[in-house]
Design a protein around this motif. Structure first.
Motif, PDB file in Angstrom:
ATOM      1  N   LYS A  58      41.500  52.319  37.394  1.00 52.61           N
ATOM      2  CA  LYS A  58      42.237  51.062  37.574  1.00 52.61           C
ATOM      3  C   LYS A  58      42.038  50.525  38.984  1.00 52.61           C
ATOM      4  N   LEU A  59      42.087  51.410  39.964  1.00 54.63           N
ATOM      5  CA  LEU A  59      41.876  50.983  41.347  1.00 54.63           C
ATOM      6  C   LEU A  59      40.467  50.422  41.528  1.00 54.63           C
ATOM      7  N   ASN A  60      39.500  51.046  40.874  1.00 40.68           N
ATOM      8  CA  ASN A  60      38.115  50.567  40.963  1.00 40.68           C
ATOM      9  C   ASN A  60      37.951  49.190  40.332  1.00 40.68           C
ATOM     10  N   ARG A  61      38.777  48.903  39.328  1.00 39.94           N
ATOM     11  CA  ARG A  61      38.723  47.566  38.718  1.00 39.94           C
ATOM     12  C   ARG A  61      39.361  46.514  39.621  1.00 39.94           C
ATOM     13  N   LEU A  62      40.368  46.939  40.398  1.00 41.33           N
ATOM     14  CA  LEU A  62      41.076  45.998  41.267  1.00 41.33           C
ATOM     15  C   LEU A  62      40.249  45.588  42.479  1.00 41.33           C
ATOM     16  N   THR A  63      39.398  46.494  42.955  1.00 46.60           N
ATOM     17  CA  THR A  63      38.555  46.162  44.109  1.00 46.60           C
ATOM     18  C   THR A  63      37.282  46.995  44.079  1.00 46.60           C
ATOM     19  N   LYS A  64      36.204  46.426  44.606  1.00 43.26           N
ATOM     20  CA  LYS A  64      34.949  47.158  44.750  1.00 43.26           C
ATOM     21  C   LYS A  64      34.839  47.799  46.131  1.00 43.26           C
ATOM     22  N   ASN A  65      35.846  47.570  46.957  1.00 46.51           N
ATOM     23  CA  ASN A  65      35.838  48.125  48.307  1.00 46.51           C
ATOM     24  C   ASN A  65      36.330  49.574  48.296  1.00 46.51           C
ATOM     25  N   ASN A  66      36.196  50.255  49.433  1.00 41.76           N
ATOM     26  CA  ASN A  66      36.629  51.644  49.554  1.00 41.76           C
ATOM     27  C   ASN A  66      38.150  51.692  49.695  1.00 41.76           C
ATOM     28  N   HIS A  67      38.833  51.860  48.587  1.00 38.58           N
ATOM     29  CA  HIS A  67      40.299  51.761  48.589  1.00 38.58           C
ATOM     30  C   HIS A  67      40.995  53.036  49.029  1.00 38.58           C
ATOM     31  N   GLN A  68      40.299  54.171  49.081  1.00 37.13           N
ATOM     32  CA  GLN A  68      40.878  55.451  49.515  1.00 37.13           C
ATOM     33  C   GLN A  68      42.071  55.873  48.656  1.00 37.13           C
ATOM     34  N   GLY A  69      42.136  55.355  47.451  1.00 35.63           N
ATOM     35  CA  GLY A  69      43.208  55.767  46.551  1.00 35.63           C
ATOM     36  C   GLY A  69      44.475  54.949  46.653  1.00 35.63           C
ATOM     37  N   ALA A  70      44.411  53.802  47.333  1.00 36.20           N
ATOM     38  CA  ALA A  70      45.623  52.978  47.466  1.00 36.20           C
ATOM     39  C   ALA A  70      45.269  51.501  47.633  1.00 36.20           C
ATOM     40  N   ILE A  71      45.950  50.655  46.869  1.00 29.45           N
ATOM     41  CA  ILE A  71      45.795  49.201  46.969  1.00 29.45           C
ATOM     42  C   ILE A  71      47.186  48.578  46.927  1.00 29.45           C
ATOM     43  N   ALA A  72      47.434  47.610  47.799  1.00 28.10           N
ATOM     44  CA  ALA A  72      48.726  46.918  47.834  1.00 28.10           C
ATOM     45  C   ALA A  72      48.531  45.437  47.556  1.00 28.10           C
ATOM     46  N   SER A  73      49.484  44.860  46.834  1.00 31.28           N
ATOM     47  CA  SER A  73      49.484  43.411  46.623  1.00 31.28           C
ATOM     48  C   SER A  73      50.461  42.782  47.608  1.00 31.28           C
ATOM     49  N   ILE A  74      50.002  41.732  48.267  1.00 34.38           N
ATOM     50  CA  ILE A  74      50.789  41.041  49.291  1.00 34.38           C
ATOM     51  C   ILE A  74      51.275  39.710  48.735  1.00 34.38           C
ATOM     52  N   SER A  75      52.564  39.443  48.855  1.00 29.78           N
ATOM     53  CA  SER A  75      53.114  38.185  48.354  1.00 29.78           C
ATOM     54  C   SER A  75      52.710  37.029  49.258  1.00 29.78           C
ATOM     55  N   PRO A  76      52.397  35.868  48.664  1.00 28.25           N
ATOM     56  CA  PRO A  76      52.057  34.690  49.488  1.00 28.25           C
ATOM     57  C   PRO A  76      53.281  34.012  50.098  1.00 28.25           C
ATOM     58  N   ILE A  77      54.490  34.469  49.737  1.00 26.67           N
ATOM     59  CA  ILE A  77      55.699  33.882  50.321  1.00 26.67           C
ATOM     60  C   ILE A  77      56.518  34.961  51.027  1.00 26.67           C
TER      61      ILE A  77
END
Length: 245
Positions: A58-77
């Motif tokens: 799932k992490l690999n689908r979210l980004t092609k970058n080296n995520h190191q096992g963690a991805i965070a979503s940042i709110s635009p507000i």
């Protein structure tokens, strides 16, 4: 998750949280080990940030970058605390109107509700820190930009917001089919807050016990429920109708 609204890498996410970025959710790889990952997990718990343990695929689908096992979503507000949102409004307005969303999970429903809330004069929206739909690009688009115009606060639990509203002299109305009273029988004048529940189960039982009034919409057809954003619109415009009468 929009690429421009994500941070990847354990250390980068720690820095984002410590820099007071509005982190909506963190996806962590199942079985993640190491002192840095433990530091991130501790920080997530301390800040009350929503998180999920997911397979690496799932992490690999979210980004092609080296995520190191963690991805965070940042709110635009930027989100507020309930005190920051409510106290100035209570002091400035005689008849404030608030909207509490209990575990609403669909980002497009959330966006549609924000748009209607702005059009009907809602002064602020309160959502839970965990389990609520995030503010994404889809939310912003569906809200027609209203998400930038109406303040939104996060609380640990919507029940906390109900008690806080009541302590501030705000009457709380729960939108639920578990009552005999329709929205047209409930007085909606004065300071009020309307609680809308999730798409599947509605308002949670503990929240429903705490509200001052319960109200439903009469359904005259064979379908047993309305889309939550549609139902919310009907409730809010009944508030407008009563206040304009």
């Amino acid at each position: 998750m929009e690429k421009k609204n994500q941070v990847y890498g354990i250390r980068a996410i720690i820095e984002a949280i410590n820099s007071d970025e509005t982190v909506d959710k963190v996806f962590l790889q199942k079985g993640l080990q190491g002192s840095l990952s433990k530091e991130l997990e501790t920080l997530i718990r301390k800040k009350g940030i929503s998180s999920s343990y997911v397979p690496i695929e799932k992490l690999n689908r979210l980004t092609k970058n080296n995520h190191q096992g963690a991805i965070a979503s940042i709110s635009p507000i930027k989100f507020h605390t309930i005190e920051e949102l409510v106290e100035p409004i209570i002091q400035e307005k005689e008849n404030p109107l608030f909207l509490l969303l209990d575990q609403l999970s669909d980002v497009r429903n959330f966006g549609a509700i924000i748009r209607t809330a702005e059009c009907t004069g809602v002064d602020g929206i309160i959502i839970p820190k965990k389990g609520a739909a995030p503010v994404t690009a889809d939310t912003i688009k569906t809200s027609a930009g209203a998400a930038f115009k109406i303040p939104i606060a996060k609380v640990d639990h919507i029940k906390d917001a109900v008690f806080y509203m009541q302590a501030c002299g705000v009457k709380v109305i729960g939108a639920t089919e578990k009552t005999e009273d329709t929205i047209y029988q409930v007085p909606l004048l004065g300071p009020i807050a309307i609680v809308m529940g999730s798409e599947d189960i509605g308002i949670s039982p503990s929240v429903l016990k705490a509200v001052d009034y319960k109200a439903k919409l009469p359904l005259l057809g064979e379908i047993s429920s309305l889309n939550v954003s549609v139902a919310c619109g009907v409730f809010l415009y009944e508030v407008v109708r009563q206040r304009l009468s």
